[in-house]
Design a protein around this motif. Sequence first.
Motif, short mmCIF file in Angstrom:
data_model
loop_
_atom_site.label_atom_id
_atom_site.label_comp_id
_atom_site.label_asym_id
_atom_site.label_seq_id
_atom_site.Cartn_x
_atom_site.Cartn_y
_atom_site.Cartn_z
N THR A 1 0.86 -1.17 0.00
CA THR A 1 0.00 0.00 0.00
C THR A 1 0.89 1.22 0.00
O THR A 1 0.57 2.24 0.57
N MET A 2 1.98 1.06 -0.64
CA MET A 2 2.99 2.10 -0.64
C MET A 2 2.43 3.41 -1.19
O MET A 2 1.74 3.44 -2.18
N ASP A 3 2.76 4.46 -0.52
CA ASP A 3 2.29 5.78 -0.92
C ASP A 3 3.38 6.76 -0.52
O ASP A 3 3.57 7.05 0.66
N PHE B 23 -10.16 11.47 -14.55
CA PHE B 23 -9.23 12.55 -14.89
C PHE B 23 -7.79 12.12 -14.64
O PHE B 23 -6.89 12.46 -15.41
N TYR B 24 -7.58 11.38 -13.58
CA TYR B 24 -6.23 10.88 -13.31
C TYR B 24 -5.75 10.00 -14.46
O TYR B 24 -4.63 10.13 -14.94
N ALA C 89 1.48 8.72 -7.61
CA ALA C 89 0.37 9.48 -7.03
C ALA C 89 -0.94 8.68 -7.00
O ALA C 89 -1.94 9.15 -6.49
N TRP C 90 -0.92 7.48 -7.57
CA TRP C 90 -2.16 6.70 -7.67
C TRP C 90 -2.78 6.37 -6.31
O TRP C 90 -3.99 6.62 -6.10
N ILE D 211 6.77 8.54 -13.69
CA ILE D 211 6.89 7.76 -12.45
C ILE D 211 6.19 8.47 -11.30
O ILE D 211 5.49 7.86 -10.50
N ARG D 212 6.37 9.79 -11.25
CA ARG D 212 5.70 10.52 -10.16
C ARG D 212 4.18 10.43 -10.29
O ARG D 212 3.47 10.35 -9.30
#
Length: 645
Positions: A35-37, A571-572, A552-553, A547-548
Motif C-alpha cells: 500500500t505504498m504511498d 481525470f487521473y 500518485a495513484w 513515475i511521479r
Amino acid sequence: MVCAHQVAPRLPPAIGRTRQRHGAALALRQPGFLTMDIFAALRARVIAALAELLPELPPEATAKVTVEPPRDPSHGDMATNAAMVVAKPAGIAPPKLAAALAEKLAALPEVESATPAGPGFLNLRLRADYVRAQIPEVLRAGEAFGQGAATGQRVNVEYVSANPTGPMHVGHCRGAVVGDALANLLAKAGHAVTKEYYINDAGAQVQALGQAALWRAAEVLAAQGAAGLLFDALRAAPAEARATIEAAWGTTLQYGGEYLVPVGAALAARDGAALFDADGRPAPGAADAARMLAVSMMMTEIRADLAALGVQQDIFISEAERVAAGDLDRAEAILNGKGLVYRGTLEPPKGKTPDDWEPREQTLFRSTQFGDDTDRALRKSDGSGTYFANDLANHLHKIDRGFDALVHVWGADHGGYVKRMKAAVAALSDSRVSLDVVLTQIVHVLKNGEPVRMSKRAGSYITLSDLIDEVGRDAVRFTMLTRKSDAQMEFDLDRVVEQSRDNPVFYVQYAHARIRSVLRAAGDPGPDSLAAAPLETLSDPAELALIRRIAAWPRTVEAAAAAREPHRIAFYLNDLAGDFHLLWNRGRDDATLRFIRAEEPQSTQARLALVAATGVVLRSGMAVMGVTPVEELRDERKGESAEPA
RNA sequence: GGACCCGUAGCUCAGCUGGAUAGAGCGCUGCCCUCCGAAGGCAGAGGUCGAAGGUUCGAAUCCUUUCGGGUCCGCCA
C-alpha cells in the motif's frame, strides 16, 4: 530506497494518535502488503522531523501538515506547508522554522535537497533513485497497487434503485455508473463495501403498474375471444381500449408504454379469465397478483440492463418486505422514544401553495432538530405510512446490519430529500452512522449535435440498452465519469466513439493498447524480471514525471474516496495516459528515446519496466471505473490494427 | 418565499477539501510531418475564477450579501 513500512517504527507514538488513518496504515504495512504511498511516507517523515525539532509541540498541531507536489515543477518534486502551519502554535517565525526543518529533511535518504521558499514553504527535491524505486513496487503489487489498508469501515452504497415500473433510461444510467464506480473506489480505499439496490415495490406507483398490466391482460384475453361485456367492447374498438377500460374500472390508467404488453400476456397466460369478474372488473386478488408479476418482470429487465452495463449489486432489498417485517413501526417507536414524534399540522410551502391546500393533522418527525428546514410527515392523514417513513424502515434495517457509513447515489430531483434523510439516520443511530448523498445531475443526450428527447411519453425514448447498443458499455461507463456528478452533462453519442485526443475513452484505451503492443513486441516479460531491472538509465524529465504520476495513484484513490468523487479517477487516468503518450511520441522524433532498442538492452529493460508499471496503474484505475482495458484498438476506417507495425 | 447544485480561457471542463505565477482538451496562430512508431507532434496567444464585502500569513476554494442558470418544495414515489 525507503518504504513506508520502514518509516513507521521510528514514529513517535503521538503521531499515530493524531492521524489514526495514516498511523494505522503505516503500522500495518509489511513487505508484500503493498500500500505504498510516497506522499504518506514523506508526510510521516516531515511530522517525525517536527517532533524532534519541537518536542513540546502538541500532536494535533501537525494535523494540517500536507506534502504535495507543487504546481510549478521548478519548485521541486514535493512541497510542504509544515513550517507555516506549525509556526503559530510553536511560536516560531515560519521562515526560521522552515530553515531548521530543511536541515533535518535534507539528511533523509529520500531527499536530494530541501530549500525554504516564499512565505514558509519547504520545497523538497527527491533523489531520483527513490522516485525510480516506485516502479518495482508497482510491478510486484500488480493491480492491487493503490489498494488502501483495511479501514475496518463497513460502507453500504445504495444506487440505481430505479422504480420497477419500466426499463432503465439514461438518467438511471448515470446513477448506476457513478454508484458502481464509487463503490469500487471505496473498496479500493480499504473499506468493506456492500452494493445495494432498494426496490420501491410498495405504494401507489406499483399499484398503478399492476393496473396497467391488468389492462394489457384484458386486451390479450379479448383478442383470444374471451366472453364478457368488457371483452366485447374491447374487440369492437381495439383502438379505444384504454378509454374503455378506464370507464369500466372508474380509474385513470398510467404506464401506457408498450413494454407492459408482454407482462399482460404473461398474466393472461397464467391466470386467464379468472383475473376479471362478470362485469369485467379486476377480481379480488387480481390487483395484487398483477402488481407482483409486473414488479418481478420489470426487475428481471432492470437486472438485465444492469448486467449489460457491468453492474452487479450484492443485495436487493424490497421496500414491501421491510414494511411487512415491521421495520416501519419499529423506527417510529424508536423516534417516539426520543420524543421526536408528534401530532401536528405543517405550514403550506410559501410561494407555491397548491390549489387544494388545506391544513391536516398528521404524525410528524422533528427533523428540524437535525438541521432540516421543516418537520416531515411520517403518516398520511389517513394513518398510512409515507414514502419517507418507509425509507426510515429501510435505513433502520441498514443500521441494524452494522454499517458504519451509508452512501446513496440519487438523481438531482431528490435533492430536497437529503436533509430529512440525514436527519432520520442521525436520529435512528444516535449519530453513530453517517449518511452521504451523491446527487447526479441531468444527462442531455446529443446526436448529430441535436438533443435527443427522453420523455417516457415520446416515441424516441432512449433506454439504457439503446445507449449501450449504440456506443458500447465501456464508452458509456467512462463517459459518465468524465464530469463531476453534481454538474450537468452532455452525452454526445458521436463524440464518445470518436478516435481522437479529445475523447478520453479512446485516449486512455489507446495508451493501454500501445503499452500492450510494446510489451508483446518485447516478448511479454513477466513482472518479476522487470522488477529486477536496473533503472539508473531512467533519468529523462518526462520519464521521471511519469513515475511521479504513477506514484500518485494511491493518494488519488484515497482522496477521491474520501470526497466520494469517482470522476477524479477518470481525470487521473487521462493525465496518466497523456504522460505516457508524450513519451511515445518523442520516440517517433528521436529513435534513441524508443522503448525497445536492441543495441541498449539495459535501458530497454528499464523502459519496459516503466511501461509495464504504467499499464498496471491504467488497469487498476479502469477496474475501479468498471471499464475493460483492451489489448489493441482497431481502426474501423482502415480495418487494421492500431498497433505500430 | 424557501432548500440544494452550478457559474473558471472563444467552447467543453479540471483544480488534489486554504497554498507559490489558476490548468487540460478543443478551437485559434505559427512551425514540423516526401523515409522513421503521425487515427499526428512542438510552440504561442488567450483569465479582474459571475459581482461585492469578510475571515488570515495566504481564498477559485471557507462565511455573508447579490446577480444569472438548473433541480426541487404539504399526505406522490
